[in-house]
Design a protein around this motif. Structure first.
Motif, PDB file in Angstrom:
ATOM      1  N   ASP A 265      77.369   9.246  60.458  1.00  0.00           N
ATOM      2  CA  ASP A 265      77.196   7.807  60.280  1.00  0.00           C
ATOM      3  C   ASP A 265      78.426   7.071  59.777  1.00  0.00           C
ATOM      4  O   ASP A 265      78.499   5.848  59.914  1.00  0.00           O
ATOM      5  N   THR A 266      79.378   7.769  59.175  1.00  0.00           N
ATOM      6  CA  THR A 266      80.510   7.074  58.564  1.00  0.00           C
ATOM      7  C   THR A 266      81.839   7.570  59.109  1.00  0.00           C
ATOM      8  O   THR A 266      81.960   8.697  59.591  1.00  0.00           O
ATOM      9  N   TRP A 267      82.808   6.710  58.991  1.00  0.00           N
ATOM     10  CA  TRP A 267      84.170   7.038  59.395  1.00  0.00           C
ATOM     11  C   TRP A 267      85.111   6.253  58.494  1.00  0.00           C
ATOM     12  O   TRP A 267      84.997   5.029  58.378  1.00  0.00           O
TER      13      TRP A 267
ATOM     14  N   ASP B 186      71.442   2.980  59.420  1.00  0.00           N
ATOM     15  CA  ASP B 186      70.499   1.907  59.134  1.00  0.00           C
ATOM     16  C   ASP B 186      70.204   1.778  57.647  1.00  0.00           C
ATOM     17  O   ASP B 186      69.282   1.056  57.253  1.00  0.00           O
ATOM     18  N   SER B 187      70.968   2.470  56.841  1.00  0.00           N
ATOM     19  CA  SER B 187      70.875   2.330  55.385  1.00  0.00           C
ATOM     20  C   SER B 187      72.275   2.484  54.810  1.00  0.00           C
ATOM     21  O   SER B 187      73.194   2.938  55.493  1.00  0.00           O
ATOM     22  N   ALA B 188      72.448   2.098  53.547  1.00  0.00           N
ATOM     23  CA  ALA B 188      73.760   2.182  52.913  1.00  0.00           C
ATOM     24  C   ALA B 188      74.223   3.624  52.801  1.00  0.00           C
ATOM     25  O   ALA B 188      73.411   4.548  52.683  1.00  0.00           O
TER      26      ALA B 188
ATOM     27  N   GLY C  29      78.446  -5.679  65.776  1.00  0.00           N
ATOM     28  CA  GLY C  29      79.530  -5.987  64.851  1.00  0.00           C
ATOM     29  C   GLY C  29      80.323  -4.763  64.455  1.00  0.00           C
ATOM     30  O   GLY C  29      81.553  -4.818  64.324  1.00  0.00           O
ATOM     31  N   VAL C  30      79.643  -3.631  64.272  1.00  0.00           N
ATOM     32  CA  VAL C  30      80.345  -2.384  63.941  1.00  0.00           C
ATOM     33  C   VAL C  30      81.304  -2.005  65.068  1.00  0.00           C
ATOM     34  O   VAL C  30      82.437  -1.565  64.824  1.00  0.00           O
TER      35      VAL C  30
ATOM     36  N   ARG D 284      74.996  -0.619  58.616  1.00  0.00           N
ATOM     37  CA  ARG D 284      75.583  -1.251  59.799  1.00  0.00           C
ATOM     38  C   ARG D 284      76.676  -2.249  59.405  1.00  0.00           C
ATOM     39  O   ARG D 284      76.663  -3.416  59.782  1.00  0.00           O
ATOM     40  N   SER D 285      77.643  -1.735  58.633  1.00  0.00           N
ATOM     41  CA  SER D 285      78.675  -2.623  58.108  1.00  0.00           C
ATOM     42  C   SER D 285      79.973  -1.857  57.914  1.00  0.00           C
ATOM     43  O   SER D 285      80.100  -0.700  58.327  1.00  0.00           O
ATOM     44  N   TRP D 286      80.913  -2.496  57.254  1.00  0.00           N
ATOM     45  CA  TRP D 286      82.234  -1.917  57.065  1.00  0.00           C
ATOM     46  C   TRP D 286      82.909  -2.572  55.880  1.00  0.00           C
ATOM     47  O   TRP D 286      82.521  -3.656  55.433  1.00  0.00           O
ATOM     48  N   VAL D 287      83.951  -1.909  55.376  1.00  0.00           N
ATOM     49  CA  VAL D 287      84.813  -2.440  54.323  1.00  0.00           C
ATOM     50  C   VAL D 287      86.245  -2.218  54.772  1.00  0.00           C
ATOM     51  O   VAL D 287      86.598  -1.133  55.260  1.00  0.00           O
ATOM     52  N   ILE D 288      87.081  -3.233  54.615  1.00  0.00           N
ATOM     53  CA  ILE D 288      88.487  -3.150  55.007  1.00  0.00           C
ATOM     54  C   ILE D 288      89.334  -3.502  53.797  1.00  0.00           C
ATOM     55  O   ILE D 288      89.230  -4.609  53.253  1.00  0.00           O
ATOM     56  N   LEU D 289      90.162  -2.547  53.364  1.00  0.00           N
ATOM     57  CA  LEU D 289      90.934  -2.688  52.132  1.00  0.00           C
ATOM     58  C   LEU D 289      92.417  -2.547  52.416  1.00  0.00           C
ATOM     59  O   LEU D 289      92.847  -1.580  53.062  1.00  0.00           O
ATOM     60  N   ARG D 290      93.203  -3.487  51.917  1.00  0.00           N
ATOM     61  CA  ARG D 290      94.659  -3.402  52.055  1.00  0.00           C
ATOM     62  C   ARG D 290      95.260  -2.904  50.751  1.00  0.00           C
ATOM     63  O   ARG D 290      94.941  -3.414  49.670  1.00  0.00           O
ATOM     64  N   ALA D 291      96.125  -1.911  50.864  1.00  0.00           N
ATOM     65  CA  ALA D 291      96.773  -1.370  49.673  1.00  0.00           C
ATOM     66  C   ALA D 291      97.672  -2.416  49.047  1.00  0.00           C
ATOM     67  O   ALA D 291      98.420  -3.117  49.739  1.00  0.00           O
ATOM     68  N   ASN D 292      97.613  -2.541  47.728  1.00  0.00           N
ATOM     69  CA  ASN D 292      98.459  -3.502  47.011  1.00  0.00           C
ATOM     70  C   ASN D 292      99.841  -2.909  46.772  1.00  0.00           C
ATOM     71  O   ASN D 292      99.972  -1.707  46.598  1.00  0.00           O
TER      72      ASN D 292
END
Length: 712
Positions: A649-651, A673-675, A570-571, A704-712
């Motif tokens: 681990d992050t980008w 494998d951890s937050a 998924g990543v 093993r996840s992601w966050v997607i944010l749109r600017a308001n």
């Protein structure tokens, strides 16, 4: 540091915009280095080789030699990264062709002068082989073309904003000061927004429960392992699943070659290593009739659809259903055929009638594999994959014309939107340039301004080879990005991978293939073991391909039971679907379908949710979510990526640079494998997964996840 060349005013391809970057470029600016480097912006005095031009509107330069930001007159917003704005009508054209002897630009702004004496503007060739010229143009809309070598008028390969010129080609359009940005119009179809899905028809969905096997082909249970036999998937089955594809976020469908194929079983490429026999269920063994294209619009006899997958009416119904689908971008699902031009079945009527069209060495076919001719400068485009697939000799004009006529007929007759071109490096370039010329002339107004052609060149570490086939005006729009696959796999799936390495590499890759190019990113395809086994770390070599050992050992490639492999996969989809390029989903990868090499990687698609584990269903939900987000936020495919931070681990990166109508989107990826905690720039956002408000600052990203944010 932002390049002085960025301004985001025009429909032109700006050098600072990701995805721009082949045979021509243009940009707005007030200073340009002759060697292509960015002018100094660190407070030092500009180097001697910087062409210091007057500032916009006569404004004085700063002591450092820079222009102050002028007032925007087109409604755009000034940059927030400290870069300097330039006059919106100070335009520079670039054309990349070191072999050209002269390049001029001519258009409505100079009376379409056909020579320099008549007003055409000459470009100068730099030491890097790039032709450049800078001019101040009147504000408004202009048409133009390049004149190469004094007589060859061509539209700008980098500029997909174009209109028919009335003579079978196009004029490029430039909107100076107040026109659309390089990102185009948000509500219009653009190939850069698309998500591609590859459905291998025979293994996708069997609409009637029937199959038409080929005698003596090696069979197997394609539900759980490999099979070399037809399993019954059909065109009606694909049509029935169009709503599924639309819900998944798919906006373009790559369909396995639907043309008549070989009717008898064939041996493996190396029968000594693989004694099994195969049917043509995959579509890669074309067996055409002796079709006469004297009248290209009315071939005799009519080319045939493969009867084992359906009829011509079934194929038309599929395309109609795809084009009419309620897709996430509002433009339906575009359709690409897999086109196989390299060879023809020796049992075909075409071969029997024209065996002089096929390449031989002293009366025999040279075999690519056993003779190790894959990269031979002469035989690499003439060798045979196996002795029953006769390789066309496309240096023979009659053979080449037949093949191009055939490809153009299928494209026009069925109203498709593009081709995936198989094994493109194994045919001479003249075939490709002939095909592009014909398609451009005979399909003058394709969806998104281009009949999209993407090639397959199996090279993980040779970007230059892939690039040699890419030029939207004369060759391919892009290729499947094998180098991306290897580096994404290494960064995301391997224990010692680094997201920072992927971030740096992608920054170098954004413009590598040239302006106007659209590469296709991918993590799984039909020629390598299934992606889930790379993600599970069962396979540690990110370049591992297929072999008899992994292709016929289904028991060794079982469905993983734990969540981690599906979340890592998924990543990889999150990276692909939030970046430029056309991300590919190989059928079944959205559920992490298991399988070794070919043909085990071509298991039948499971359609009962009861047969899927919870992690497979969760992965499919997340891929659907990503598809929706991409379809509703075209800045992800058309914008410029700014790296905000990266480590092992992050980008974290921001996609922006498109101006009004394209809200910036910030993406935070965690492969650990951890937050992990990351810093999001301050501001108010909408979380695109939940549609809930979010704020910038320190943000925890789950394992093993992601966050997607749109600017308001």
């Amino acid at each position: 540091m932002a390049a002085l060349r960025f301004v985001g005013l025009s429909s032109l391809c700006l050098l600072a915009v990701a995805g721009c970057g082949s045979d021509s470029q243009y940009y707005f600016g007030d200073a340009a280095r002759r060697d292509g480097a960015v002018p100094v912006m660190d407070g030092s005095t500009p180097a001697d080789d910087v062409a210091v031009l007057p500032c916009a509107d006569g404004q004085p330069r700063t002591p450092e030699g820079l222009c102050p930001p002028p007032v925007r007159t087109d409604g755009g917003t000034p940059p927030t990264d400290g870069s300097t704005m330039m006059a919106c009508n100070n335009v520079s054209f670039e054309y990349r062709d070191a072999a050209a002897t002269s390049v001029w630009v001519s258009g409505s702004f100079n009376g379409w002068g056909a020579t320099v004496a008549m007003g055409a503007v000459p470009l100068e060739r730099g030491m890097d082989g790039v032709w450049r010229v800078q001019r101040t143009l009147p504000r408004g809309r202009h048409l133009y073309k390049f004149i190469v070598n004094g007589t060859n008028w061509i539209p700008d390969p980098a500029n997909m904003n174009r209109e028919a010129d009335g003579f079978g080609s196009f004029n490029s359009i430039i909107e100076v000061c107040g026109g659309a940005s390089a990102c185009g119009v948000a509500t219009e179809f653009d190939w850069r927004d698309t998500v591609m899905y590859f459905a291998m028809t025979d293994r996708f969905f069997n609409s009637d429960g029937m199959a038409d096997p080929v005698p003596s082909a090696t069979d197997g249970d394609s539900n759980t392992g490999p099979s070399g036999q037809y399993e019954g998937g059909d065109l009606r089955g694909v049509t029935a699943k169009i709503p599924y594809l639309a819900a998944l976020g798919v906006t373009s469908l790559w369909l396995s070659a639907p043309f008549e194929n070989r009717n008898t079983a064939g041996a493996a490429i190396d029968p000594g290593a693989d004694p099994r026999r195969y049917s043509a269920f995959h579509g890669y063994w074309p067996s055409p009739a002796n079709v006469d294209f004297t009248n290209p619009a009315m071939p005799n006899p009519r080319p045939r659809v493969e009867s084992r997958i359906g009829t011509e009416a079934d194929l038309r119904a599929l395309i109609t259903a795809a084009h009419s689908a309620s897709s996430v971008n509002g433009h339906g699902i575009k359709v690409l055929f897999d086109y196989v031009m390299k060879h023809a079945d020796t049992e075909s009527a075409l071969y029997q009638a024209h065996n002089d069209w096929f390449a031989r060495d002293n009366g025999r076919f040279r075999l690519c594999g056993p003779d190790n001719l894959w990269d031979d400068p002469f035989w690499g485009t003439r060798c045979a994959f196996t002795d029953y697939l006769a390789p066309f000799d496309f240096e023979n004009a009659a053979a080449r014309n037949w093949s191009v006529n055939d490809a153009v007929w299928w494209a026009k007759e069925f109203g498709i939107d593009g081709y995936r071109l198989d094994a493109i490096k194994h045919v001479p370039l003249v075939w490709l340039t002939d095909l592009r010329r014909r398609l451009s002339a005979e399909i003058p107004s394709p969806a998104g301004g281009r009949f999209y052609m993407v090639g397959e060149t199996f090279a993980y570490d040779n970007r230059e080879l892939l690039r040699s086939f890419v030029n939207p005006a004369t060759m391919l729009d892009g290729q499947f990005d094998f180098p991306f696959k290897a580096r994404a796999c290494e960064a995301i799936f391997t224990p010692d991978g680094r997201m920072s390495n992927l971030a740096d590499w992608m920054a170098s890759n954004d413009s590598f293939y040239g302006p106007g190019s659209i590469m296709s990113t991918w993590i799984g395809n039909h020629d390598i073991p299934r992606a889930i086994h790379f993600a599970s770390r069962q396979i540690g070599n990110c370049r591992e391909g297929s072999s008899p050992g992994n292709g016929w050992n289904g028991a060794a490639f079982s469905q993983p039971a734990d969540a981690a492999p599906y979340e890592r996969l998924g990543v990889s989809f999150a990276v692909m679907l939030t970046n430029p390029g056309v991300p590919l989903i190989y059928y079944g990868d959205e559920i992490g379908l298991a399988g070794g090499g070919d043909p085990d990687n071509r298991r039948s698609m499971p359609w009962s949710d009861a047969s899927l584990n919870a992690h497979q269903r969760a992965l499919r939900d997340r891929v659907s979510q990503l598809g929706r987000i991409r379809g509703q936020n075209p800045v992800l495919g058309r914008g410029r990526r700014t790296n905000l931070s990266s480590d092992q681990d992050t980008w974290v990166y921001r996609m922006d640079g498109c101006g009004a109508g394209f809200n910036a989107v910030t993406v935070a990826i965690n492969r650990a494998d951890s937050a992990r905690s990351v810093n999001i720039p301050a501001g108010a956002y909408t979380n695109l997964a939940t549609n809930m408000p979010a704020m910038g600052g320190s943000t925890m990203i789950p394992a093993r996840s992601w966050v997607i944010l749109r600017a308001n």
